[in-house]
Design an enzyme around this catalytic site. Structure first.
Site, mmCIF file in Angstrom:
data_model
loop_
_atom_site.group_PDB
_atom_site.id
_atom_site.type_symbol
_atom_site.label_atom_id
_atom_site.label_comp_id
_atom_site.label_asym_id
_atom_site.label_seq_id
_atom_site.Cartn_x
_atom_site.Cartn_y
_atom_site.Cartn_z
ATOM 1 N N ARG A 4 0.871 -1.052 0.077
ATOM 2 C CA ARG A 4 -0.140 0.035 -0.050
ATOM 3 C C ARG A 4 0.908 1.493 -0.019
ATOM 4 N NH1 ARG A 4 -1.721 0.905 6.495
ATOM 5 N NH2 ARG A 4 0.586 0.467 7.254
ATOM 6 N N ASN A 21 -4.473 7.955 3.646
ATOM 7 C CA ASN A 21 -3.848 7.629 4.864
ATOM 8 C C ASN A 21 -2.210 7.697 4.716
ATOM 9 O OD1 ASN A 21 -4.312 5.892 7.306
ATOM 10 N ND2 ASN A 21 -2.535 4.712 6.550
ATOM 11 N N GLU A 22 -1.664 8.569 5.784
ATOM 12 C CA GLU A 22 -0.360 8.581 5.948
ATOM 13 C C GLU A 22 0.491 8.739 4.848
ATOM 14 O OE1 GLU A 22 1.222 5.286 8.180
ATOM 15 O OE2 GLU A 22 0.545 6.248 10.241
ATOM 16 N N CYS A 79 8.429 8.055 -6.255
ATOM 17 C CA CYS A 79 8.189 7.278 -7.525
ATOM 18 C C CYS A 79 8.963 8.347 -8.449
ATOM 19 C CB CYS A 79 6.744 7.502 -7.742
ATOM 20 S SG CYS A 79 6.366 6.997 -9.811
ATOM 21 N N CYS A 124 9.020 7.500 -12.071
ATOM 22 C CA CYS A 124 8.542 7.195 -13.603
ATOM 23 C C CYS A 124 8.783 8.481 -14.370
ATOM 24 C CB CYS A 124 7.209 6.873 -13.163
ATOM 25 S SG CYS A 124 6.013 8.049 -13.067
ATOM 26 N N CYS A 130 6.678 11.353 -13.460
ATOM 27 C CA CYS A 130 7.194 12.227 -12.192
ATOM 28 C C CYS A 130 8.592 13.047 -12.624
ATOM 29 C CB CYS A 130 7.563 11.226 -10.905
ATOM 30 S SG CYS A 130 5.975 10.634 -10.189
ATOM 31 N N GLU A 176 -4.219 7.798 15.427
ATOM 32 C CA GLU A 176 -4.009 6.399 15.801
ATOM 33 C C GLU A 176 -2.914 6.302 16.924
ATOM 34 O OE1 GLU A 176 -2.196 4.155 12.430
ATOM 35 O OE2 GLU A 176 -3.683 5.061 11.127
ATOM 36 N N LYS A 221 -2.391 -8.923 11.461
ATOM 37 C CA LYS A 221 -3.333 -9.739 12.199
ATOM 38 C C LYS A 221 -2.623 -9.879 13.853
ATOM 39 C CE LYS A 221 -1.246 -14.058 10.177
ATOM 40 N NZ LYS A 221 -0.342 -13.373 9.469
ATOM 41 N N PHE A 222 -1.442 -9.489 14.007
ATOM 42 C CA PHE A 222 -0.888 -9.615 15.309
ATOM 43 C C PHE A 222 -0.662 -8.244 15.841
ATOM 44 C CE2 PHE A 222 0.283 -13.832 13.894
ATOM 45 C CZ PHE A 222 -0.610 -14.675 14.610
ATOM 46 N N HIS A 223 -1.159 -7.277 15.317
ATOM 47 C CA HIS A 223 -0.971 -5.869 15.671
ATOM 48 C C HIS A 223 -2.099 -5.644 16.817
ATOM 49 C CE1 HIS A 223 -1.159 -1.605 16.106
ATOM 50 N NE2 HIS A 223 -0.167 -1.418 15.394
HETATM 51 C C1 GAL Z 1 -0.054 3.229 10.676
HETATM 52 C C2 GAL Z 1 -1.284 3.013 9.511
HETATM 53 C C3 GAL Z 1 -2.270 1.993 10.048
HETATM 54 C C4 GAL Z 1 -1.558 0.717 10.531
HETATM 55 C C5 GAL Z 1 -0.969 1.028 11.785
HETATM 56 C C6 GAL Z 1 -0.254 -0.011 12.356
HETATM 57 O O1 GAL Z 1 1.205 3.663 10.406
HETATM 58 O O2 GAL Z 1 -1.560 4.390 9.261
HETATM 59 O O3 GAL Z 1 -2.788 1.876 8.924
HETATM 60 O O4 GAL Z 1 -0.660 0.157 9.880
HETATM 61 O O5 GAL Z 1 0.206 2.110 11.180
HETATM 62 O O6 GAL Z 1 0.693 0.463 13.494
#
Ligand code: GAL
Length: 676
Positions: free
Chosen positions: A113, A151-152, A158, A160, A163, A305, A354-356
Site C-alpha cells: 500500500r 492514509n499517512e 516514484c 517514473c 514524475c 492512531e 493480524k498480530f497488531h
Molecule cells: C499506521 C497505519 C495503520 C496501521 C498502523 C499499525 O502507520 O496508518 O494503517 O498500519 O500503522 O501500527
C-alpha cells in the site's frame, strides 16, 4: 477552509468492518463494545477501495450504508476515509502507470500500500471518481463528521517518466533558466553541468542541491495530489472538515506547507514504551511530537492512531504496562489533543497486521485488561469535554525545520555520523518538559516569533530565505534566541555562504573552524567565572566544537582542552533589546538542564507547578488564564510525589479539592482544575 470545533473529546478507532462482512454477528457485538468503551467516533473506510468498487465502475456501498447507519443509530460519528492509500488489484493491473517506479527504473509489482505514483493522471482521476461517489452518497448522512483523506501520505519516491517530467517543469518554474539552476546546484563540480532540462535525473546523491530540490518537489507533489483528491469533498460537503493523518517526522513531507491545507491536524503516534530507553525519555519524544502537531496550526489536534497495546512492526513491542494506556492517551490530551483514537478497533484475522494490538482482540469480548484500559480512557475523556475550546499557551519555542533536516541529512560533513537533528531538537526541548513549561515547536520561515520570549534553533544549518532577518527582528524586539554549532552554513539552495555568515551580526562572533570529536576525544565546556547566567563547573562537549572569534559577544563558557582550550564555547551577545546565545559545541543533558534552568529565570518563564518535579514526571497546562487544567503525568514505574504548594485545585476525576503534596501512582496521572 472549515473550522473544526467539536463540543466533546473524540474517542474511537480505525474500524475495518469491511473485513467482517462474512461474520454477520460481528456488527452488533462491536457496537455493544463501542458503547461499553464510551466510543463516540470511528474512522471507517480506510483501505476499502476493493470493497467499494470491486471492478472498475461497479460500486457496492450497501455495507458502508449499514455501517454509517449503525453509527448514527448508536449516536456515534464517522470519520470517513477516502480509500486512496491502497489500490485494488484491477486498477493496478489495468493501469500500470499508477504503480510507482524505483530509482533504477523498475515498476513495482502489485503489492503493499502507500505506493502509488502521485503524478499519474489516471490515479488522480480514479481517486477523484471514488471520492465523488462517497461524497455524493454520504453528504447528508447524519453520521458524517469528518473526512480522513487517504492514509499517512508520505514521499512515495516514484521516479517514473511522469514524475521526472513534472520535476523538470517544477524546476523550470523555480529557476527560470538552466544557468540559474547550474549556479544554484554548483554543477560545475565534477562536471555535472546540465545543457538541457531533459538531462536532469533525480538520482545523483553527489549533487545536494538537486536532491534537496527533488525532496521539495516530492513533498509539493504529494500536497498537490492531496489537494486534487479532496476536490470533490470540498465541492460537495463544504462544511465537513477534512483531516489527513500525519505521522512522525521525517516522512519526506514538509508538513509546515501541508498544514494550512487541512482543517484539523491529526497524527499517528506509536512510541516504543518499555523498550531499551527509559519510559521518561520515550515520553519526552512523544510530548515533543504532540507539541509539534499542535503547533502546526496553533490549535488542538487529534490523536488519530495509537495502539491500545502493542504494534507488530517495531521489532520488539511490549504490551503497555497497567496504567500506561491511560497515561499515554491523556498525555496527548494534555498537549492539546481533542481526541484519542486507536489503530485498530477489531484485530484482523489475516494479513500483515493480524498480530497488531486492537481494542477487541481475536479472543473477542470486553473482559480483557486492554479493553478495561480503553474503557477507562473513555470514562476520563467524557469528564474533560470542557477542554475542547482550550489550547496550550507557550512562551518558548523550538524551531523544527523539515527542509533544514533534509539538507543536513544530505550534507557530507567532517563528522557525518550522528548528526541527529531531530534528537537534538528533542534534547533542547527536554529541560522544559522536565520543568513543566509548555513549549511550541515551530517553523523557521512562517511562524510568528513575536509570541515568544525564548526561541531555540538547534543546528539550523540551512538559512532559508528571510530567516536570518526574522531572527534578527525577534532579538531586536527583546527576544532571547539560542543558536548552536552547525548553524547558518548554507543558503536555501544548499550553497555555502562565502565571507561573513548572515548570522555574524546577530551572534557577535565568527566561526573559524569546527573540531569534530570521536567518543574517546576529551573536550569540556568550562563555565567562565562571573558569567551572567551563574553557571559553574565543567560539562562534557561532544561531536562538534566550533572554534570562535568574538566580535561583540562575550563568553559564558570556554573550552577546557586541546589547541582551542580557553577559547569561548558558549557566548552571549546583547543585540537590540534582546540577546543571542551561541552554543558552539554539542552538550549533554546536565548542561542543557542547567543552561535552560538559568535562562528560565532570565526570561521569566513560569513553571506549571512552582516546586521542582521528580524525574520522569511532567506537569502540563492546557487552557488560558481563566480556565486552566493541569495534568500531572508520571512516566516512572514507581509512585512519585508532586508538591503543589498552597494552590488549591479540583481533581477532575474524583471531584475532591487538592493542595500540598499529591501522590501519583506508577504510570499514573492526576487531572486538576485550577480554582475559578
Ligand atoms: C499506521 C497505519 C495503520 C496501521 C498502523 C499499525 O502507520 O496508518 O494503517 O498500519 O500503522 O501500527
Amino acid at each position: 477552509m472549515t473550522t473544526f470545533q467539536p463540543t466533546f473529546l473524540l474517542h474511537g478507532a480505525d474500524y475495518n468492518y469491511e473485513q467482517w462482512l462474512d461474520y454477520p454477528e460481528v456488527l452488533a457485538e462491536d457496537f455493544r463494545l463501542m458503547r461499553a468503551a464510551r466510543c463516540n467516533v470511528m474512522s471507517v473506510g480506510i483501505f476499502s477501495w476493493a470493497m467499494l468498487e470491486p471492478t472498475e465502475g461497479e460500486y457496492q456501498f450497501e455495507w458502508l450504508d449499514r455501517l454509517m447507519d449503525s453509527l448514527a443509530e448508536n449516536g456515534m460519528r464517522a470519520i470517513l476515509a477516502t480509500p486512496s492509500g491502497a489500490k485494488p488489484a484491477w486498477l493496478a493491473h489495468k493501469y500500470p502507470e499508477v504503480r510507482l517506479v524505483d530509482e533504477h527504473g523498475r515498476r513495482e509489482p502489485y503489492r503493499l500500500r502507500h505506493n502509488h505514483c502521485p503524478t499519474s493522471p489516471i490515479y488522480r482521476a480514479k481517486v477523484q471518481q471514488i471520492n465523488r461517489r462517497l461524497a455524493e452518497r454520504y453528504r447528508t448522512h447524519p453520521a458524517l463528521f469528518m473526512w480522513h483523506a487517504s492514509n499517512e501520505y508520505c514521499n512515495f519516491g516514484c521516479r517514473c517518466d511522469l514524475c521526472r517530467d513534472a520535476f523538470r517543469a517544477w524546476l523550470r518554474q523555480r529557476y527560470g533558466s538552466l544557468d540559474a539552476l547550474n549556479h544554484a546546484w554548483w554543477t560545475t563540480f565534477w562536471s555535472h553541468r546540465y545543457s538541457d532540462w531533459s538531462q536532469i535525473e533525480p538520482v545523483d546523491p553527489s549533487c545536494h542541491g538537486l536532491m534537496l530540490d527533488w525532496l521539495r518537489f516530492c513533498s509539493d507533489q504529494v500536497l498537490n495530489f492531496y489537494r486534487q483528491e479532496i476536490g470533490p469533498l470540498r465541492e460537495l460537503t463544504p462544511d465537513v472538515p477534512i483531516t489527513t493523518n500525519f505521522m512522525l517526522p521525517d516522512v519526506g513531507l514538509d508538513y509546515w506547507q501541508f498544514a494550512p491545507h487541512v482543517d484539523v491536524i491529526s497524527w499517528d503516534s506509536y512510541p516504543r514504551w518499555h523498550g531499551d530507553q527509559p519510559d521518561s525519555a520515550v515520553a519526552v519524544k512523544a510530548a515533543f511530537m504532540h507539541d509539534l502537531h499542535r503547533s502546526f496550526k496553533a490549535r488542538p489536534f487529534l490523536l488519530m492512531e495509537s495502539t491500545p497495546s502493542v504494534t507488530n512492526w517495531q521489532g520488539i513491542s511490549r504490551p503497555k504496562r497497567p496504567g500506561m494506556h491511560l497515561l499515554s492517551s491523556l498525555q496527548a490530551v494534555a498537549h492539546g489533543a481533542n481526541g484519542v483514537q486507536y489503530f485498530q478497533w477489531r484485530q484482523s484475522r489475516g494479513g500483515e497486521e493480524k498480530f497488531h494490538g486492537a481494542v477487541v482482540g481475536h479472543i473477542g469480548g470486553g473482559e480483557t485488561r486492554i479493553f478495561g484500559e480503553v474503557a477507562a480512557v473513555g470514562d476520563h475523556l467524557a469528564q474533560l469535554n470542557h477542554l475542547t475550546t482550550t489550547c496550550n499557551q507557550a512562551a518558548v519555542a523550538i524551531i523544527y525545520d523539515f527542509q533544514n533536516e533534509w539538507a543536513l541529512k544530505l550534507a557530507q560533513l567532517p563528522r557525518s555520523v550522528e548528526k541527529n537533528y531531530q534528537e537534538q531538537c528533542v534534547a533542547h526541548y527536554r529541560p522544559f518538559w522536565e520543568m513543566g513549561i509548555t513549549a511550541d515547536v515551530i517553523d523557521s520561515v512562517a511562524a510568528d516569533l513575536s509570541a515568544y520570549r525564548l526561541v531555540i534553533a538547534p543546528m539550523l544549518y540551512m538559512l532559508r530565505e528571510g530567516v536570518a532577518a526574522r531572527l534578527a527582528e525577534f532579538v531586536q524586539n527583546g527576544g532571547t534566541l539560542v543558536l548552536t554549532y552547525l548553524s547558518g552554513l548554507v543558503n536555501e539552495s544548499d550553497l555555502c555562504f562565502v565571507g561573513d555568515s548572515p548570522l555574524r551580526p546577530l551572534l557577535g562572533l565568527w566561526v573559524e573552524e569546527t573540531d569534530v570529536l570521536y567518543a574517546h576525544n576529551q573536550q569540556t565546556l568550562e563555565a567562565t567565572p562571573g558569567n551572567a547566567l551563574g553557571l559553574s563547573g565543567s560539562y562534557p562537549a561532544t561531536h562538534y566544537a566550533d572554534v570562535l572569534h568574538l566580535d561583540g559577544a562575550t563568553a559564558v563558557a570556554h573550552y577546557g582542552h586541546d589547541y582551542y582550550a580557553g577559547q569561548p564555547a558558549l557566548t552571549v551577545h546583547e543585540a537590540g533589546n534582546g540577546r543571542v546565545y551561541y552554543l558552539a559545541a554539542r552538550t549533554d543533558h546536565t548542561f542543557l538542564t542547567d543552561f535552560y534552568g538559568a535562562l528560565r529565570q532570565q526570561v521569566n518563564l513560569l513553571r506549571s507547578v512552582s516546586a521542582p518535579l521528580p524525574e520522569g514526571v511532567t506537569a502540563q497546562v492546557r487552557g488560558d488564564g481563566r480556565e486552566q487544567t493541569l495534568f500531572l503525568l508520571n512516566f516512572q514505574p514507581t509512585p512519585q510525589t508532586v508538591d503543589l504548594g498552597a494552590v488549591t485545585y479540583d481533581d477532575v476525576v474524583s471531584g475532591t479539592a487538592v493542595s500540598g503534596t499529591v501522590e501519583l501512582p506508577a504510570y499514573g496521572l492526576r487531572i486538576l482544575r485550577a480554582g475559578k
